[in-house]
Design a protein around this motif. Structure first.
Motif, PDB file in Angstrom:
ATOM      1  N   ASP A 111       0.860  -1.179   0.000  1.00  0.00           N
ATOM      2  CA  ASP A 111       0.000   0.000   0.000  1.00  0.00           C
ATOM      3  C   ASP A 111       0.901   1.236   0.000  1.00  0.00           C
ATOM      4  O   ASP A 111       1.445   1.622   1.028  1.00  0.00           O
ATOM      5  CB  ASP A 111      -0.913  -0.032   1.223  1.00  0.00           C
ATOM      6  N   VAL A 112       1.056   1.851  -1.172  1.00  0.00           N
ATOM      7  CA  VAL A 112       1.883   3.041  -1.310  1.00  0.00           C
ATOM      8  C   VAL A 112       1.076   4.243  -0.825  1.00  0.00           C
ATOM      9  O   VAL A 112       0.020   4.547  -1.366  1.00  0.00           O
ATOM     10  CB  VAL A 112       2.324   3.251  -2.781  1.00  0.00           C
ATOM     11  N   GLN A 113       1.566   4.895   0.213  1.00  0.00           N
ATOM     12  CA  GLN A 113       0.885   6.057   0.784  1.00  0.00           C
ATOM     13  C   GLN A 113       1.328   7.353   0.114  1.00  0.00           C
ATOM     14  O   GLN A 113       0.556   8.293   0.012  1.00  0.00           O
ATOM     15  CB  GLN A 113       1.174   6.147   2.285  1.00  0.00           C
ATOM     16  N   GLN A 114       2.589   7.394  -0.298  1.00  0.00           N
ATOM     17  CA  GLN A 114       3.134   8.606  -0.902  1.00  0.00           C
ATOM     18  C   GLN A 114       4.188   8.224  -1.926  1.00  0.00           C
ATOM     19  O   GLN A 114       4.974   7.306  -1.704  1.00  0.00           O
ATOM     20  CB  GLN A 114       3.771   9.478   0.180  1.00  0.00           C
ATOM     21  N   GLY A 115       4.204   8.938  -3.048  1.00  0.00           N
ATOM     22  CA  GLY A 115       5.222   8.735  -4.068  1.00  0.00           C
ATOM     23  C   GLY A 115       4.852   7.659  -5.062  1.00  0.00           C
ATOM     24  O   GLY A 115       3.736   7.142  -5.059  1.00  0.00           O
ATOM     25  N   SER A 116       5.797   7.339  -5.906  1.00  0.00           N
ATOM     26  CA  SER A 116       5.620   6.312  -6.927  1.00  0.00           C
ATOM     27  C   SER A 116       6.865   5.445  -6.985  1.00  0.00           C
ATOM     28  O   SER A 116       7.970   5.910  -6.753  1.00  0.00           O
ATOM     29  CB  SER A 116       5.413   6.951  -8.305  1.00  0.00           C
ATOM     30  N   LEU A 117       6.644   4.188  -7.315  1.00  0.00           N
ATOM     31  CA  LEU A 117       7.736   3.246  -7.549  1.00  0.00           C
ATOM     32  C   LEU A 117       7.718   2.889  -9.028  1.00  0.00           C
ATOM     33  O   LEU A 117       6.657   2.862  -9.650  1.00  0.00           O
ATOM     34  CB  LEU A 117       7.536   1.985  -6.710  1.00  0.00           C
ATOM     35  N   TYR A 118       8.884   2.589  -9.554  1.00  0.00           N
ATOM     36  CA  TYR A 118       8.994   2.238 -10.969  1.00  0.00           C
ATOM     37  C   TYR A 118       9.684   0.887 -11.101  1.00  0.00           C
ATOM     38  O   TYR A 118      10.709   0.643 -10.466  1.00  0.00           O
ATOM     39  CB  TYR A 118       9.774   3.317 -11.719  1.00  0.00           C
ATOM     40  N   VAL A 119       9.095   0.033 -11.914  1.00  0.00           N
ATOM     41  CA  VAL A 119       9.714  -1.243 -12.239  1.00  0.00           C
ATOM     42  C   VAL A 119      10.540  -0.969 -13.490  1.00  0.00           C
ATOM     43  O   VAL A 119      10.002  -0.601 -14.534  1.00  0.00           O
ATOM     44  CB  VAL A 119       8.663  -2.342 -12.502  1.00  0.00           C
ATOM     45  N   GLU A 120      11.855  -1.140 -13.352  1.00  0.00           N
ATOM     46  CA  GLU A 120      12.760  -0.840 -14.454  1.00  0.00           C
ATOM     47  C   GLU A 120      13.419  -2.129 -14.931  1.00  0.00           C
ATOM     48  O   GLU A 120      13.513  -3.104 -14.195  1.00  0.00           O
ATOM     49  CB  GLU A 120      13.774   0.212 -14.000  1.00  0.00           C
ATOM     50  N   PHE A 121      13.876  -2.098 -16.189  1.00  0.00           N
ATOM     51  CA  PHE A 121      14.359  -3.312 -16.842  1.00  0.00           C
ATOM     52  C   PHE A 121      15.590  -3.018 -17.681  1.00  0.00           C
ATOM     53  O   PHE A 121      15.632  -2.033 -18.415  1.00  0.00           O
ATOM     54  CB  PHE A 121      13.248  -3.872 -17.739  1.00  0.00           C
ATOM     55  N   CYS A 122      16.582  -3.882 -17.566  1.00  0.00           N
ATOM     56  CA  CYS A 122      17.769  -3.837 -18.426  1.00  0.00           C
ATOM     57  C   CYS A 122      17.802  -5.120 -19.241  1.00  0.00           C
ATOM     58  O   CYS A 122      17.897  -6.214 -18.674  1.00  0.00           O
ATOM     59  CB  CYS A 122      19.042  -3.732 -17.595  1.00  0.00           C
ATOM     60  N   PRO A 123      17.717  -5.023 -20.566  1.00  0.00           N
ATOM     61  CA  PRO A 123      17.710  -6.225 -21.404  1.00  0.00           C
ATOM     62  C   PRO A 123      19.063  -6.942 -21.466  1.00  0.00           C
ATOM     63  O   PRO A 123      19.133  -8.106 -21.824  1.00  0.00           O
ATOM     64  CB  PRO A 123      17.319  -5.688 -22.786  1.00  0.00           C
ATOM     65  N   MET A 124      20.130  -6.268 -21.072  1.00  0.00           N
ATOM     66  CA  MET A 124      21.474  -6.845 -21.153  1.00  0.00           C
ATOM     67  C   MET A 124      21.840  -7.665 -19.915  1.00  0.00           C
ATOM     68  O   MET A 124      22.741  -8.494 -19.957  1.00  0.00           O
ATOM     69  CB  MET A 124      22.505  -5.720 -21.326  1.00  0.00           C
ATOM     70  N   ALA A 125      21.157  -7.440 -18.820  1.00  0.00           N
ATOM     71  CA  ALA A 125      21.499  -8.101 -17.552  1.00  0.00           C
ATOM     72  C   ALA A 125      21.241  -9.599 -17.621  1.00  0.00           C
ATOM     73  O   ALA A 125      20.497 -10.079 -18.471  1.00  0.00           O
ATOM     74  CB  ALA A 125      20.675  -7.484 -16.420  1.00  0.00           C
TER      75      ALA A 125
END
Length: 186
Positions: free
Chosen positions: A125-139
């Motif tokens: 439950d995010v009360q404040q802000g935003s989270l981002y799911v990020e991706f690197c195709p090379m990893a």
């Protein structure tokens, strides 16, 4: 002779200015790997909030190619995860990262850790802000690797300064708003 002296002095001044600018630019590039833009994120559950902060410290240490920092952050993360029901496997992965001094092994385990951690964050439950799911195709030997960040700006934990900006935002996790009320049409 005066012309040659003036040209020589001008050239020396120009070269030294360029060297100075280059050194400053190089230093700025090194410092930029340590300055990671962070948006304040607050999660409702205190245990998950603590785990998220520890995860962020681990991700940032890996992005800065700091194996010792990654060990410390992973140790804290492991302790935080142990207090969350159902996260014992993920805590074990964090323990492996904490015990390893090798950056490549830490990053390989970070792939597994993130695969477990992202669903936890998606259900938090995010009360404040935003989270981002990020991706690197090379990893992960070009299989790709995901991570969670609090900024859209890519700071790749899998390659650090070798490919610091490699990746893209795949998804976002934001505050849960109230569901719109619907009327029954009977």
């Amino acid at each position: 002779l005066k012309v040659f002296i003036v040209i020589g002095l001008s050239t020396a001044a120009l070269v030294s200015c360029n060297q100075s600018a280059k050194s400053t630019s190089d230093q700025d590039n090194k410092d930029s790997t340590k300055i990671l833009k962070v948006n304040k994120v607050v999660l409702k559950d205190d245990n998950i909030n603590a785990a998220y902060k520890d995860y962020t410290s681990l991700k940032d240490a890996l992005a800065c190619s700091n194996a010792t920092g990654a060990q410390k952050a992973a140790s804290s993360l492991s302790n935080s995860l142990k207090s969350i029901q159902g996260c014992q496997n993920t805590a074990g992965i964090a323990d492996r990262i904490a015990r390893s001094a090798e950056l490549e092994k830490q990053r390989a385990d970070f792939t597994l850790l993130s695969a477990d951690f992202i669903p936890l964050m998606k259900h938090a439950d995010v009360q404040q802000g935003s989270l981002y799911v990020e991706f690197c195709p090379m990893a992960n030997s070009r299989k790709g690797g995901y991570w969670i960040a609090s900024a859209k700006e890519i700071k790749n934990p899998y390659y650090g300064d070798a490919m610091l900006n490699c990746g893209e935002v795949q998804d976002s996790i934001t505050t849960k708003s109230a569901m719109p009320k619907t009327q029954n049409s009977l």
